[in-house]
Design an enzyme around this catalytic site. Structure first.
Site, PDB file in Angstrom:
ATOM      1  N   TRP A   1      38.155  39.581  46.485  1.00  0.00           N
ATOM      2  CA  TRP A   1      37.553  40.573  47.403  1.00  0.00           C
ATOM      3  C   TRP A   1      36.593  41.514  46.675  1.00  0.00           C
ATOM      4  O   TRP A   1      35.911  42.315  47.312  1.00  0.00           O
ATOM      5  CB  TRP A   1      38.651  41.404  48.067  1.00  0.00           C
ATOM      6  CG  TRP A   1      39.404  40.684  49.143  1.00  0.00           C
ATOM      7  CD1 TRP A   1      39.180  39.412  49.602  1.00  0.00           C
ATOM      8  CD2 TRP A   1      40.504  41.196  49.909  1.00  0.00           C
ATOM      9  NE1 TRP A   1      40.069  39.104  50.594  1.00  0.00           N
ATOM     10  CE2 TRP A   1      40.894  40.184  50.811  1.00  0.00           C
ATOM     11  CE3 TRP A   1      41.200  42.410  49.927  1.00  0.00           C
ATOM     12  CZ2 TRP A   1      41.947  40.344  51.710  1.00  0.00           C
ATOM     13  CZ3 TRP A   1      42.249  42.578  50.821  1.00  0.00           C
ATOM     14  CH2 TRP A   1      42.613  41.552  51.709  1.00  0.00           C
ATOM     15  N   LYS A   2      36.602  41.471  45.363  1.00  0.00           N
ATOM     16  CA  LYS A   2      35.755  42.369  44.559  1.00  0.00           C
ATOM     17  C   LYS A   2      35.984  43.830  44.977  1.00  0.00           C
ATOM     18  O   LYS A   2      37.095  44.176  45.375  1.00  0.00           O
ATOM     19  CB  LYS A   2      34.289  41.948  44.667  1.00  0.00           C
ATOM     20  CG  LYS A   2      34.111  40.454  44.372  1.00  0.00           C
ATOM     21  CD  LYS A   2      32.682  40.053  44.157  1.00  0.00           C
ATOM     22  CE  LYS A   2      32.604  38.548  43.950  1.00  0.00           C
ATOM     23  NZ  LYS A   2      31.277  38.073  43.584  1.00  0.00           N
TER      24      LYS A   2
ATOM     25  N   GLU B   1      32.750  28.831  37.087  1.00  0.00           N
ATOM     26  CA  GLU B   1      31.849  29.582  37.966  1.00  0.00           C
ATOM     27  C   GLU B   1      30.472  29.683  37.310  1.00  0.00           C
ATOM     28  O   GLU B   1      30.214  30.643  36.558  1.00  0.00           O
ATOM     29  CB  GLU B   1      32.405  30.987  38.203  1.00  0.00           C
ATOM     30  CG  GLU B   1      33.743  31.000  38.907  1.00  0.00           C
ATOM     31  CD  GLU B   1      33.903  32.231  39.793  1.00  0.00           C
ATOM     32  OE1 GLU B   1      34.204  32.058  40.971  1.00  0.00           O
ATOM     33  OE2 GLU B   1      33.711  33.354  39.316  1.00  0.00           O
TER      34      GLU B   1
ATOM     35  N   GLY C   1      34.297  34.223  46.723  1.00  0.00           N
ATOM     36  CA  GLY C   1      33.931  35.633  46.759  1.00  0.00           C
ATOM     37  C   GLY C   1      33.505  36.038  48.161  1.00  0.00           C
ATOM     38  O   GLY C   1      34.330  36.264  49.051  1.00  0.00           O
TER      39      GLY C   1
ATOM     40  N   HIS D   1      35.608  37.326  34.597  1.00  0.00           N
ATOM     41  CA  HIS D   1      34.635  37.115  35.674  1.00  0.00           C
ATOM     42  C   HIS D   1      33.239  37.512  35.174  1.00  0.00           C
ATOM     43  O   HIS D   1      33.098  38.486  34.430  1.00  0.00           O
ATOM     44  CB  HIS D   1      35.024  37.942  36.906  1.00  0.00           C
ATOM     45  CG  HIS D   1      34.240  37.565  38.119  1.00  0.00           C
ATOM     46  ND1 HIS D   1      32.980  38.040  38.337  1.00  0.00           N
ATOM     47  CD2 HIS D   1      34.531  36.727  39.139  1.00  0.00           C
ATOM     48  CE1 HIS D   1      32.518  37.516  39.471  1.00  0.00           C
ATOM     49  NE2 HIS D   1      33.436  36.712  39.978  1.00  0.00           N
TER      50      HIS D   1
END
Ligand code: PEP
Length: 258
Positions: A10-11, A166, A235, A94
């Site tokens: 969800w950042k 990623e 994301g 990340h």
């Protein structure tokens, strides 16, 4: 058998009320699945309230970060030691943390070690940026990031880890180019090959490898169908519970087809 994962990052979005409503709605659309684990990574502030509310048979929680020291005078930081009662997983490495917060190999290695010693499973994000890709350096970047991040772990600890491939150029906020599934296949194969070189084939076959980068309900099936792809880290598309429930649904389907 490796349990497939669909994970929501969800950042820095959602407050407690929004997150709670979201999960209440997602819960209604989601069933318990033995071979698919749904992970939600909300901000720190939501971890405790959501951990009291969620059905833990359906959802696991992940932290988006953590500090590598267990306690002490580190104003503003939250340690993995503090998170261990709340989460099963933690996202580490990340690209937003590497780029915006200057997290280097050493820090990521220390965070992976700190999560692991506190019983939290790292979801280690690795991936090349656009210029590294153009310069044909993808394998070197993946190898460097993997080797350094896993350096302090035993083979048994490595076996439990989750790796999210990623590519930075594919992340929606960094350009969001849509990669060809064949590119992702090559990277996943290389990651597993690299782990098998370092820790042996048995360990490499236990590690779960996810793909992340602009995944949505239309694209997810093609990635999940790749050989050795154990799921997706999502994301932007995870912020809408209807869209995310469709992504989970595609995860069930792949699972049913084996
Ligand atoms: C991410 O940031 O981990 C990610 C995969 O983002 P998005 O799905 O929005 O590209």
């Amino acid at each position: 058998m490796r349990r497939r994962i669909i994970a929501a990052n969800w950042k820095m979005n959602m407050n407690i009320a929004n997150g709670s409503i979201y999960l209440n709605n997602l819960n209604k659309l989601t069933s318990i699945h033995r071979n698919l684990e749904v992970i939600i990574a909300p901000a720190f502030t939501l971890l405790h309230p959501l951990s009291l509310e969620i059905d833990h048979r359906k959802f696991s929680l992940a932290a988006q970060n953590g500090y590598f020291k267990d306690q002490g005078a580190y104003t503003g930081e939250v340690s993995f030691a503090m998170l261990k009662d709340l989460v099963k997983y933690a996202i580490i490495g990340h690209s937003e943390r590497r780029i915006y917060f200057n997290e280097d190999h050493q820090m990521i290695r220390d965070k992976v070690a700190a999560a692991t010693r506190n019983g939290i499973i790292p979801i280690l994000c690795i991936g090349e940026n656009k210029s590294e890709r153009v310069a044909n350096e993808t394998k070197k970047v993946l190898s460097d990031q993997l080797t350094s991040a896993l350096y302090n772990l035993t083979s048994d600890e490595v076996a439990k880890i989750v790796i999210a491939y990623e590519p930075i150029w594919a992340i929606s906020t960094f350009g969001g180019e849509i990669p060809k599934p064949t590119d992702i296949q090559k990277a996943i194969d290389y990651i597993r090959y690299q782990i098998s070189e370092l820790y042996g084939l048995k360990i490499a076959n236990q590690v779960r490898v996810l793909y992340g980068g602009s995944v949505n309900s239309n694209s997810v099936s093609a990635y999940l169908a790749l050989d050795g792809c154990d799921g997706a880290l999502v994301g932007g598309a995870s912020l809408n519970y209807l869209e995310f429930s469709k992504i989970i649904e595609k995860g069930y389907l792949i699972d049913k087809l084996g």
